[in-house]
Design a protein around this motif. Structure first.
Motif, PDB file in Angstrom:
ATOM      1  N   VAL A  36       1.048  -1.198  -0.177  1.00 42.29           N
ATOM      2  CA  VAL A  36      -0.039   0.049  -0.004  1.00 42.29           C
ATOM      3  C   VAL A  36       0.859   1.421   0.095  1.00 42.29           C
ATOM      4  CG1 VAL A  36      -1.943   1.307   1.187  1.00 42.29           C
ATOM      5  CG2 VAL A  36      -1.811  -1.107   1.249  1.00 42.29           C
ATOM      6  N   ARG A  45      -9.597  10.326   5.114  1.00 39.97           N
ATOM      7  CA  ARG A  45     -10.582   9.446   4.400  1.00 39.97           C
ATOM      8  C   ARG A  45     -10.017   8.629   3.167  1.00 39.97           C
ATOM      9  NH1 ARG A  45     -16.238  10.024   3.969  1.00 39.97           N
ATOM     10  NH2 ARG A  45     -16.036  11.926   5.261  1.00 39.97           N
ATOM     11  N   GLN A  46      -8.937   9.155   2.297  1.00 40.57           N
ATOM     12  CA  GLN A  46      -8.391   8.875   1.367  1.00 40.57           C
ATOM     13  C   GLN A  46      -7.611   7.678   1.754  1.00 40.57           C
ATOM     14  OE1 GLN A  46      -6.625  12.329  -0.327  1.00 40.57           O
ATOM     15  NE2 GLN A  46      -7.720  12.272  -2.083  1.00 40.57           N
ATOM     16  N   GLN A  49      -9.898   4.638   2.739  1.00 38.45           N
ATOM     17  CA  GLN A  49     -10.457   3.978   1.854  1.00 38.45           C
ATOM     18  C   GLN A  49      -9.324   3.227   1.022  1.00 38.45           C
ATOM     19  OE1 GLN A  49     -13.772   4.153   1.309  1.00 38.45           O
ATOM     20  NE2 GLN A  49     -13.155   2.474  -0.358  1.00 38.45           N
ATOM     21  N   THR A  50      -8.153   3.734   0.789  1.00 32.47           N
ATOM     22  CA  THR A  50      -7.275   3.125   0.124  1.00 32.47           C
ATOM     23  C   THR A  50      -6.822   1.432   0.725  1.00 32.47           C
ATOM     24  OG1 THR A  50      -6.065   4.905  -0.812  1.00 32.47           O
ATOM     25  CG2 THR A  50      -4.805   3.039  -0.575  1.00 32.47           C
ATOM     26  N   ALA A  52      -8.831   0.070   2.590  1.00 30.38           N
ATOM     27  CA  ALA A  52     -10.176  -0.739   2.600  1.00 30.38           C
ATOM     28  C   ALA A  52     -10.116  -1.554   1.000  1.00 30.38           C
ATOM     29  CB  ALA A  52     -11.539  -0.113   2.804  1.00 30.38           C
ATOM     30  N   ASP A  53      -9.864  -0.473  -0.008  1.00 27.84           N
ATOM     31  CA  ASP A  53      -9.795  -1.109  -1.366  1.00 27.84           C
ATOM     32  C   ASP A  53      -8.928  -2.300  -1.464  1.00 27.84           C
ATOM     33  OD1 ASP A  53     -11.845   0.823  -1.929  1.00 27.84           O
ATOM     34  OD2 ASP A  53     -10.299   2.290  -2.656  1.00 27.84           O
ATOM     35  N   ARG A  54      -7.766  -1.952  -0.655  1.00 28.42           N
ATOM     36  CA  ARG A  54      -6.613  -3.318  -0.746  1.00 28.42           C
ATOM     37  C   ARG A  54      -6.783  -4.177   0.211  1.00 28.42           C
ATOM     38  NH1 ARG A  54      -3.643  -4.014  -4.688  1.00 28.42           N
ATOM     39  NH2 ARG A  54      -1.591  -4.246  -3.466  1.00 28.42           N
ATOM     40  N   SER A  55      -8.186  -4.173   0.619  1.00 19.51           N
ATOM     41  CA  SER A  55      -8.469  -5.343   1.717  1.00 19.51           C
ATOM     42  C   SER A  55      -7.573  -5.443   2.971  1.00 19.51           C
ATOM     43  CB  SER A  55      -8.620  -6.817   0.867  1.00 19.51           C
ATOM     44  OG  SER A  55      -9.554  -6.751  -0.073  1.00 19.51           O
ATOM     45  N   ASP A  58     -11.428  -3.658   7.141  1.00 16.56           N
ATOM     46  CA  ASP A  58     -12.550  -3.759   6.545  1.00 16.56           C
ATOM     47  C   ASP A  58     -13.428  -2.670   7.017  1.00 16.56           C
ATOM     48  OD1 ASP A  58     -12.938  -4.740   9.217  1.00 16.56           O
ATOM     49  OD2 ASP A  58     -13.338  -6.965   8.749  1.00 16.56           O
ATOM     50  N   PRO A  60     -13.344   1.075   7.469  1.00 15.82           N
ATOM     51  CA  PRO A  60     -12.601   2.508   7.173  1.00 15.82           C
ATOM     52  C   PRO A  60     -13.143   3.417   8.523  1.00 15.82           C
ATOM     53  CG  PRO A  60     -13.430   1.894   5.203  1.00 15.82           C
ATOM     54  CD  PRO A  60     -13.902   0.489   6.165  1.00 15.82           C
ATOM     55  N   ARG A  84      -3.659  -8.968   4.593  1.00 14.03           N
ATOM     56  CA  ARG A  84      -5.009  -8.711   4.552  1.00 14.03           C
ATOM     57  C   ARG A  84      -5.888  -8.933   5.581  1.00 14.03           C
ATOM     58  NH1 ARG A  84      -6.124  -8.280  -1.107  1.00 14.03           N
ATOM     59  NH2 ARG A  84      -4.733  -9.229  -2.555  1.00 14.03           N
TER      60      ARG A  84
END
Length: 327
Positions: A36, A45-46, A49-50, A52-55, A58, A60, A84
């Motif tokens: 990451v 926030r970014q 979210q990043t 979370a997007d990369r798992s 879970d 944010p 993860r």
């Protein structure tokens, strides 16, 4: 039974109880990880979210709440490695360096051990002073097959994954072991120099060459000078002696007394002057065959190569003439 919603104060209390009582395990060092990139200027926030997007996480919202609750903690940019589904608490601890973090750290070609120590220290991998001490640990170096009293030249430049707070001796061992792994992959058949000598020459080539195709040619120039017992006259070896980088060396600099000054002393210096990469090591082991004895920089990274003093003087006059026309 009442169907009324919980008051806001009660809801916040439940959330606080959930977040504070979540004591899931810390990051698992043996679990498969994803990379990451946390870039400077990213908002909370970014970042959440990043992750979370990369798992990686879970939740944010929990991550953002924990950071808000910590108030003064700052997230450090960098390339991290996370398992993860990691605990939000552990991820936040890693990003704020209040807990162990797994970082991707790049050691570029051509760095000295002092410069490498600064990079490792800046990432929180290990203390720079302790790292430099490990680089001079005679017993450690002998065990790693380093033929000098310093690890200079043997800290192979590459991107590594390290955990913050790693023992300096472990870091040195990792970098030197990677050096020998790469060195063993190179074709050393017919090489004239011993491995230690090849590393010294490769370190000089690393500093002198800026164009990849010229590395074997520059190595060939130095080999020709060694065969004829001529001083190497490498500015890079003189710069190694100076406390800070200089764009142009003075005549006084060239008189700096040291066995590393290849203007004053013939032959190779007593040790490497930086950590060479694969291409420079390969050039030192398999230098180009030619009759060049001189080279001079064009100013754009490339060089003019000459076989005789007269050709070299002509090249210098040509470059000086071009320079004077620009001013």
């Amino acid at each position: 039974m009442s169907n009324r919603l919980l008051p806001l104060s009660s809801l916040l209390a439940v959330m606080l109880l959930f977040f504070c009582c979540d004591e899931r395990p810390a990051l698992d060092p043996k679990a498969p990880k994803v990379t990451v990139e946390i870039e400077p200027g990213m908002s909370v926030r970014q970042i959440a979210q990043t992750l979370a997007d990369r798992s990686v996480i879970d939740n944010p919202l929990e991550f953002r709440y924990r950071l808000w609750r910590s108030q003064r903690l700052a997230i450090h940019p960098g390339r991290y490695r996370f398992p993860r589904n990691s605990p939000e608490k552990a991820v936040l601890a890693a990003l704020t360096r209040t807990g162990p973090a797994y970082l991707m750290v790049t050691i570029p070609e051509g760095l000295t051990i002092q410069q490498t120590a600064s990079i490792l220290s800046a990432h929180g991998i290990c203390d720079s002073t302790e790292f430099l001490a490990a680089c001079s640990d005679t017993a450690l170096l002998q065990g790693l097959g380093v033929p000098f009293s310093s690890a200079e030249g043997f800290l192979f430049p590459e991107t590594y994954e390290f955990r913050t707070g790693t023992q300096p001796a472990e870091v040195v061992t990792r970098l030197v072991s990677q050096f020998w792994r790469v060195f063993g992959e190179l074709d050393a058949r017919g090489a004239v120099l011993e491995p230690g000598e090849a590393v010294i020459l490769a370190s000089i080539v690393e500093k002198e060459a800026q164009v990849a195709a010229e590395r074997p040619i520059i190595a060939g120039v130095f080999m020709n000078r060694l065969r004829r017992h001529l001083p190497l006259q490498s500015c890079a070896t003189v710069e190694f002696l100076l406390p800070e980088h200089k764009e142009r060396l003075s005549y006084q600099d060239l008189k700096t007394p040291s066995p590393y000054n290849t203007y004053l002393h013939p032959g190779l210096p007593p040790g490497p002057i930086c950590s060479p990469g694969r291409a420079s090591l390969e050039a030192a082991l398999q230098p180009a065959r030619h009759n060049y004895l001189f080279f001079v920089s064009r100013g754009d990274g490339s060089h003019i190569f000459s076989a005789t003093p007269d050709e070299h003087e002509a090249a210098l006059r040509k470059l000086w003439s071009r320079a004077s026309e620009r001013f």
